[in-house]
Design a protein around this motif. Structure first.
Motif, PDB file in Angstrom:
ATOM      1  N   LEU A   1       0.804  -1.224   0.000  1.00  0.00           N
ATOM      2  CA  LEU A   1       0.000   0.000   0.000  1.00  0.00           C
ATOM      3  C   LEU A   1       0.838   1.276   0.000  1.00  0.00           C
ATOM      4  N   VAL A   2       2.156   1.129  -0.064  1.00  0.00           N
ATOM      5  CA  VAL A   2       3.033   2.302  -0.131  1.00  0.00           C
ATOM      6  C   VAL A   2       3.304   2.625  -1.597  1.00  0.00           C
ATOM      7  N   PRO A   3       2.862   3.778  -2.092  1.00  0.00           N
ATOM      8  CA  PRO A   3       3.047   4.090  -3.518  1.00  0.00           C
ATOM      9  C   PRO A   3       4.509   4.368  -3.867  1.00  0.00           C
ATOM     10  N   THR A   4       4.885   3.974  -5.066  1.00  0.00           N
ATOM     11  CA  THR A   4       6.209   4.300  -5.579  1.00  0.00           C
ATOM     12  C   THR A   4       6.202   5.764  -6.010  1.00  0.00           C
ATOM     13  N   HIS A   5       7.372   6.249  -6.412  1.00  0.00           N
ATOM     14  CA  HIS A   5       7.459   7.646  -6.857  1.00  0.00           C
ATOM     15  C   HIS A   5       6.521   7.885  -8.036  1.00  0.00           C
ATOM     16  N   ASP A   6       6.526   6.968  -9.024  1.00  0.00           N
ATOM     17  CA  ASP A   6       5.659   7.126 -10.188  1.00  0.00           C
ATOM     18  C   ASP A   6       4.188   7.106  -9.795  1.00  0.00           C
ATOM     19  N   GLN A   7       3.841   6.286  -8.813  1.00  0.00           N
ATOM     20  CA  GLN A   7       2.442   6.200  -8.389  1.00  0.00           C
ATOM     21  C   GLN A   7       1.996   7.448  -7.640  1.00  0.00           C
ATOM     22  N   VAL A   8       2.897   8.060  -6.910  1.00  0.00           N
ATOM     23  CA  VAL A   8       2.570   9.311  -6.222  1.00  0.00           C
ATOM     24  C   VAL A   8       2.188  10.380  -7.252  1.00  0.00           C
ATOM     25  N   VAL A   9       2.901  10.385  -8.367  1.00  0.00           N
ATOM     26  CA  VAL A   9       2.588  11.336  -9.443  1.00  0.00           C
ATOM     27  C   VAL A   9       1.172  11.094  -9.954  1.00  0.00           C
ATOM     28  N   VAL A  10       0.805   9.832 -10.124  1.00  0.00           N
ATOM     29  CA  VAL A  10      -0.549   9.495 -10.583  1.00  0.00           C
ATOM     30  C   VAL A  10      -1.594  10.021  -9.605  1.00  0.00           C
ATOM     31  N   LEU A  11      -1.341   9.893  -8.319  1.00  0.00           N
ATOM     32  CA  LEU A  11      -2.290  10.364  -7.307  1.00  0.00           C
ATOM     33  C   LEU A  11      -2.462  11.880  -7.379  1.00  0.00           C
ATOM     34  N   TYR A  12      -1.355  12.597  -7.516  1.00  0.00           N
ATOM     35  CA  TYR A  12      -1.431  14.064  -7.621  1.00  0.00           C
ATOM     36  C   TYR A  12      -2.165  14.484  -8.892  1.00  0.00           C
ATOM     37  N   VAL A  13      -1.855  13.817  -9.991  1.00  0.00           N
ATOM     38  CA  VAL A  13      -2.491  14.165 -11.268  1.00  0.00           C
ATOM     39  C   VAL A  13      -3.988  13.888 -11.218  1.00  0.00           C
ATOM     40  N   THR A  14      -4.386  12.831 -10.520  1.00  0.00           N
ATOM     41  CA  THR A  14      -5.806  12.519 -10.366  1.00  0.00           C
ATOM     42  C   THR A  14      -6.555  13.677  -9.716  1.00  0.00           C
ATOM     43  N   VAL A  15      -5.978  14.228  -8.656  1.00  0.00           N
ATOM     44  CA  VAL A  15      -6.600  15.364  -7.966  1.00  0.00           C
ATOM     45  C   VAL A  15      -6.670  16.574  -8.891  1.00  0.00           C
ATOM     46  N   VAL A  16      -5.590  16.817  -9.622  1.00  0.00           N
ATOM     47  CA  VAL A  16      -5.553  17.949 -10.552  1.00  0.00           C
ATOM     48  C   VAL A  16      -6.628  17.775 -11.627  1.00  0.00           C
ATOM     49  N   TYR A  17      -6.770  16.565 -12.132  1.00  0.00           N
ATOM     50  CA  TYR A  17      -7.766  16.306 -13.173  1.00  0.00           C
ATOM     51  C   TYR A  17      -9.184  16.595 -12.685  1.00  0.00           C
ATOM     52  N   VAL A  18      -9.485  16.265 -11.435  1.00  0.00           N
ATOM     53  CA  VAL A  18     -10.824  16.543 -10.894  1.00  0.00           C
ATOM     54  C   VAL A  18     -11.115  18.042 -10.980  1.00  0.00           C
ATOM     55  N   VAL A  19     -10.150  18.855 -10.583  1.00  0.00           N
ATOM     56  CA  VAL A  19     -10.323  20.312 -10.603  1.00  0.00           C
ATOM     57  C   VAL A  19     -10.430  20.819 -12.032  1.00  0.00           C
ATOM     58  N   VAL A  20      -9.555  20.329 -12.910  1.00  0.00           N
ATOM     59  CA  VAL A  20      -9.532  20.784 -14.303  1.00  0.00           C
ATOM     60  C   VAL A  20     -10.829  20.422 -15.020  1.00  0.00           C
ATOM     61  N   ILE A  21     -11.278  19.184 -14.848  1.00  0.00           N
ATOM     62  CA  ILE A  21     -12.510  18.754 -15.522  1.00  0.00           C
ATOM     63  C   ILE A  21     -13.715  19.535 -15.010  1.00  0.00           C
ATOM     64  N   PHE A  22     -13.773  19.770 -13.703  1.00  0.00           N
ATOM     65  CA  PHE A  22     -14.883  20.561 -13.158  1.00  0.00           C
ATOM     66  C   PHE A  22     -14.902  21.950 -13.782  1.00  0.00           C
ATOM     67  N   GLY A  23     -13.712  22.548 -13.936  1.00  0.00           N
ATOM     68  CA  GLY A  23     -13.638  23.875 -14.542  1.00  0.00           C
ATOM     69  C   GLY A  23     -14.050  23.861 -15.999  1.00  0.00           C
ATOM     70  N   ILE A  24     -13.462  22.964 -16.777  1.00  0.00           N
ATOM     71  CA  ILE A  24     -13.756  22.928 -18.213  1.00  0.00           C
ATOM     72  C   ILE A  24     -15.214  22.571 -18.460  1.00  0.00           C
ATOM     73  N   TRP A  25     -15.748  21.626 -17.684  1.00  0.00           N
ATOM     74  CA  TRP A  25     -17.131  21.184 -17.884  1.00  0.00           C
ATOM     75  C   TRP A  25     -18.119  22.324 -17.669  1.00  0.00           C
ATOM     76  N   ASN A  26     -17.753  23.313 -16.843  1.00  0.00           N
ATOM     77  CA  ASN A  26     -18.709  24.355 -16.454  1.00  0.00           C
ATOM     78  C   ASN A  26     -18.389  25.743 -16.992  1.00  0.00           C
ATOM     79  N   ILE A  27     -17.325  25.890 -17.761  1.00  0.00           N
ATOM     80  CA  ILE A  27     -16.993  27.184 -18.343  1.00  0.00           C
ATOM     81  C   ILE A  27     -17.578  27.260 -19.751  1.00  0.00           C
ATOM     82  N   PRO A  28     -18.510  28.188 -20.001  1.00  0.00           N
ATOM     83  CA  PRO A  28     -19.091  28.317 -21.346  1.00  0.00           C
ATOM     84  C   PRO A  28     -17.988  28.502 -22.386  1.00  0.00           C
ATOM     85  N   GLY A  29     -18.134  27.848 -23.494  1.00  0.00           N
ATOM     86  CA  GLY A  29     -17.118  27.926 -24.537  1.00  0.00           C
ATOM     87  C   GLY A  29     -16.100  26.807 -24.380  1.00  0.00           C
ATOM     88  N   ALA A  30     -15.431  26.781 -23.236  1.00  0.00           N
ATOM     89  CA  ALA A  30     -14.432  25.742 -22.987  1.00  0.00           C
ATOM     90  C   ALA A  30     -15.089  24.370 -22.930  1.00  0.00           C
TER      91      ALA A  30
END
Length: 261
Positions: free
Chosen positions: A20-49
């Motif tokens: 259950l201890v993530p490797t360095h590469d897996q930690v990156v995946v976890l951070y990117v997952t959080v970033v994607y949630v924010v990015v998708i929420f923004g793009i999904w709700n911004i008119p035009g984008a």
């Protein structure tokens, strides 16, 4: 003296790491997952984008409606009509069947499907296999769509699927699959946002649950399904951490066995 190593074509044994201890590469995946949630929420709700992700929205909405359709057929219902539209949302009208099961199947199916794509973010070989599902899924909803811009954008997104096979030994596909996974696993959030900010013609499933069970407010159903999706997302992230411990270089070696690029 030359360094010894495993025979050609044989993957080296990964260093011992607690499951259950993530490797360095897996930690990156976890951070990117959080970033994607924010990015998708923004793009999904911004008119035009939001128009720019129409093909991925159709892919997500299309799978969601397919889950309703499958549940309806399995419970003895008859499909009266199906709507899949990036602006109006999706809707499946059913006669007969088991309404609670049919309605629940949408969010459950979207969440599990998204979880599988999240696993693609942890492993290149998994991402390669899932890219075929994505390629077909992007085209399929066009049967019900006539918007020229959406068709053009779909060609672009299909081009990305093909092009990413040749970027970094298909490593780019991992991040594409992870993006699609996050979009599907948290579909209830985008569904509710469409209701709140854009008053789309087709109500969210949370609203439909409130209509079906009026004693429980729509906010209860929204919270229930969001908690459910967070739980499933965490479960798939843990599954990815436990199951895919290879380094980037080792993933390249493994993935090269399947249609090398």
């Amino acid at each position: 003296m030359s360094a010894s190593g495993p025979p050609a074509g044989v993957l080296p044994t990964p260093a011992t790491t607690p499951p259950l201890v993530p490797t360095h590469d897996q930690v990156v995946v976890l951070y990117v997952t959080v970033v994607y949630v924010v990015v998708i929420f923004g793009i999904w709700n911004i008119p035009g984008a939001r128009t720019l992700i129409n093909p991925l929205k159709l892919f997500t909405i299309g799978w969601h409606e397919l889950c309703h359709i499958i549940a309806a057929i399995l419970t003895g219902g008859t499909i009266a009509s199906v709507t899949i539209d990036p602006f109006l949302g999706g809707a499946t009208l059913v006669e007969g069947g088991k309404p609670p099961i049919i309605l629940s199947a949408g969010y459950i199916g979207s969440t599990i499907f998204g979880g599988v794509f999240i696993l693609g973010g942890f492993d290149t070989l998994v991402a390669k296999i899932l890219s075929f599902v994505l390629g077909i899924g992007l085209v399929a909803p066009l049967v019900l769509v006539r918007d020229k811009l959406t068709i053009l954008l779909t060609v672009l997104y299909e081009g990305l699927v093909v092009g990413f096979w040749f970027i970094g030994h298909a490593q780019a596909l991992r991040w594409y699959c992870l993006f699609v996974g996050v979009m599907n696993v948290f579909f209830v959030i985008w569904d509710i946002a469409d209701d709140k900010f854009f008053r789309k013609a087709n109500d969210s499933d949370c609203t439909q649950f409130y209509i079906m069970f009026p004693s429980l407010p729509a906010h209860f159903w929204a919270c229930f399904w969001i908690i459910f999706e967070i739980g499933i997302c965490i479960a798939f992230l843990l599954l990815g951490i436990v199951s895919f411990k290879l380094s980037t270089a080792d993933m390249d070696t493994q993935a090269a066995v399947f249609l090398p690029t």
